[in-house]
Design a protein around this motif. Structure first.
Motif: not given
Length: 91
Positions: A1-14
């Protein structure tokens, strides 16, 4: 899976009940938290997330962060996720 994360963003704690993950940074710099440990990864570096371990990826840089996520385990579906904390208030 390809993940793109914008500057200043983060994924959920999971965490995941049935799968582990292996992340490879393609572009940018990732701040990765796995359990109690936080690491900084740059292009062409990778890290392993064991099944059941809380984790999160943050982009504290100035350019979009691109990663490849490889899932392994008995079940690798999108619904194998337990969100501990989510900035976007998803369940």
């Amino acid at each position: 899976k390809r993940l793109l994360i914008d500057p200043g963003a983060r994924t959920s704690l999971q965490r995941h009940l049935n799968r582990s993950e292996h992340w490879v940074v393609v572009r940018g710099t990732a701040t990765v938290t796995i359990g109690e440990q936080t690491s900084i990864l740059t292009e062409n570096e990778s890290i392993y997330v064991p099944v059941g371990t809380q984790h999160r990826i943050a982009n504290e840089g100035r350019i979009p962060l691109e990663l490849v996520e490889v899932r392994t385990g008995a079940y690798i579906g999108e619904d194998d996720i337990v969100r501990v904390h989510d900035d976007y208030r998803r369940l």
